[in-house]
Design a protein around this motif. Sequence first.
Motif, PDB file in Angstrom:
ATOM      1  N   GLU A   1      18.525  56.563  43.198  1.00 29.77           N
ATOM      2  CA  GLU A   1      19.547  57.577  42.902  1.00 29.77           C
ATOM      3  C   GLU A   1      20.143  57.253  41.544  1.00 29.77           C
ATOM      4  N   THR A   2      20.459  58.276  40.779  1.00 26.18           N
ATOM      5  CA  THR A   2      21.061  58.047  39.468  1.00 26.18           C
ATOM      6  C   THR A   2      22.416  57.377  39.651  1.00 26.18           C
ATOM      7  N   PRO A   3      22.626  56.220  39.001  1.00 29.03           N
ATOM      8  CA  PRO A   3      23.936  55.564  39.115  1.00 29.03           C
ATOM      9  C   PRO A   3      25.042  56.489  38.598  1.00 29.03           C
ATOM     10  N   PRO A   4      26.168  56.578  39.309  1.00 33.40           N
ATOM     11  CA  PRO A   4      27.256  57.465  38.859  1.00 33.40           C
ATOM     12  C   PRO A   4      27.666  57.257  37.398  1.00 33.40           C
ATOM     13  N   PRO A   5      27.763  56.012  36.886  1.00 28.56           N
ATOM     14  CA  PRO A   5      28.139  55.885  35.464  1.00 28.56           C
ATOM     15  C   PRO A   5      27.102  56.488  34.504  1.00 28.56           C
ATOM     16  N   LEU A   6      25.821  56.443  34.869  1.00 29.13           N
ATOM     17  CA  LEU A   6      24.789  57.049  34.028  1.00 29.13           C
ATOM     18  C   LEU A   6      24.883  58.570  34.088  1.00 29.13           C
ATOM     19  N   LEU A   7      25.116  59.109  35.266  1.00 30.68           N
ATOM     20  CA  LEU A   7      25.284  60.546  35.397  1.00 30.68           C
ATOM     21  C   LEU A   7      26.508  61.015  34.605  1.00 30.68           C
ATOM     22  N   GLU A   8      27.578  60.229  34.641  1.00 34.54           N
ATOM     23  CA  GLU A   8      28.783  60.566  33.884  1.00 34.54           C
ATOM     24  C   GLU A   8      28.503  60.538  32.378  1.00 34.54           C
ATOM     25  N   LEU A   9      27.765  59.538  31.913  1.00 37.71           N
ATOM     26  CA  LEU A   9      27.385  59.477  30.498  1.00 37.71           C
ATOM     27  C   LEU A   9      26.585  60.714  30.117  1.00 37.71           C
ATOM     28  N   PHE A  10      25.605  61.078  30.935  1.00 34.12           N
ATOM     29  CA  PHE A  10      24.802  62.268  30.672  1.00 34.12           C
ATOM     30  C   PHE A  10      25.682  63.520  30.595  1.00 34.12           C
ATOM     31  N   LYS A  11      26.577  63.688  31.561  1.00 34.75           N
ATOM     32  CA  LYS A  11      27.424  64.891  31.586  1.00 34.75           C
ATOM     33  C   LYS A  11      28.340  64.963  30.366  1.00 34.75           C
TER      34      LYS A  11
ATOM     35  N   HIS B   1      11.618  53.968  27.199  1.00 35.47           N
ATOM     36  CA  HIS B   1      13.032  54.342  27.132  1.00 35.47           C
ATOM     37  C   HIS B   1      13.343  55.350  28.235  1.00 35.47           C
ATOM     38  N   LEU B   2      14.610  55.632  28.403  1.00 31.41           N
ATOM     39  CA  LEU B   2      15.061  56.694  29.296  1.00 31.41           C
ATOM     40  C   LEU B   2      15.738  57.752  28.424  1.00 31.41           C
ATOM     41  N   THR B   3      15.207  58.958  28.428  1.00 33.97           N
ATOM     42  CA  THR B   3      15.766  60.044  27.619  1.00 33.97           C
ATOM     43  C   THR B   3      17.003  60.621  28.303  1.00 33.97           C
ATOM     44  N   LEU B   4      18.065  60.737  27.534  1.00 30.58           N
ATOM     45  CA  LEU B   4      19.280  61.399  28.005  1.00 30.58           C
ATOM     46  C   LEU B   4      19.277  62.879  27.626  1.00 30.58           C
ATOM     47  N   ALA B   5      18.850  63.176  26.398  1.00 34.14           N
ATOM     48  CA  ALA B   5      18.838  64.570  25.935  1.00 34.14           C
ATOM     49  C   ALA B   5      17.834  64.707  24.800  1.00 34.14           C
ATOM     50  N   PHE B   6      16.919  65.655  24.939  1.00 37.28           N
ATOM     51  CA  PHE B   6      15.966  65.961  23.876  1.00 37.28           C
ATOM     52  C   PHE B   6      16.501  67.158  23.110  1.00 37.28           C
ATOM     53  N   LEU B   7      16.662  67.004  21.791  1.00 38.02           N
ATOM     54  CA  LEU B   7      17.239  68.063  20.976  1.00 38.02           C
ATOM     55  C   LEU B   7      16.207  68.778  20.122  1.00 38.02           C
TER      56      LEU B   7
ATOM     57  N   GLU C   1      29.592  67.375  25.103  1.00 37.26           N
ATOM     58  CA  GLU C   1      29.884  67.233  23.672  1.00 37.26           C
ATOM     59  C   GLU C   1      28.811  67.903  22.821  1.00 37.26           C
ATOM     60  N   LEU C   2      27.572  67.846  23.254  1.00 33.95           N
ATOM     61  CA  LEU C   2      26.503  68.543  22.522  1.00 33.95           C
ATOM     62  C   LEU C   2      26.689  70.055  22.602  1.00 33.95           C
TER      63      LEU C   2
END
Length: 166
Positions: free
Chosen positions: A87-97, A39-45, A102-103
């Motif tokens: 390079e991180t695709p802009p839509p993926l970077l936007e999802l991450f941001k 998987h690709l982790t977006l955020a580890f909480l 929101e977190l």
Amino acid sequence: MRIFFAIWPPAETARALARWALEAQRLTGGTVTREEKIHLTLAFLGDADHAKAIAAARRIRAQPLELPIEQARYWRDNRIVWAGPRETPPPLLELFKRLEFELYKEDFLLERRPFAAHVTLIRKARAAKSLPPLPALGWPVNEFVLMRSVLSSAGSSYEPIERFPL
């Protein structure tokens, strides 16, 4: 219960990455990530309130995207072999941001480092002179998932808590 947000590849992409990792392991040693855990982790909480994480994720509006798997590299600091985009695709970077914001509104404080889109395929690896070429892979991203990591005497396994469509 440790929780994290991630994106999961289609089964055929996970299978191809797992096969590639077994081939690369002959050169790097280390422990290969099992196919079902790729998987690709977006955020580890960590050990956190999943209800607050769900509330944050439900507010996100983002577009589906394609994650290119274009390169594989050895990351010396962490002793891992990873695959991902150049390079991180802009839509993926936007999802991450958006997820990060929101977190934050739900009082989660994430690591303060730049997002590096990568998929860990081998842990405890050593550097090799070269890695095998990656197969041509597609990874459409239509959702992200809040997962829990369950520890047992057999190791860890991942279980979805909730899926969030893009």
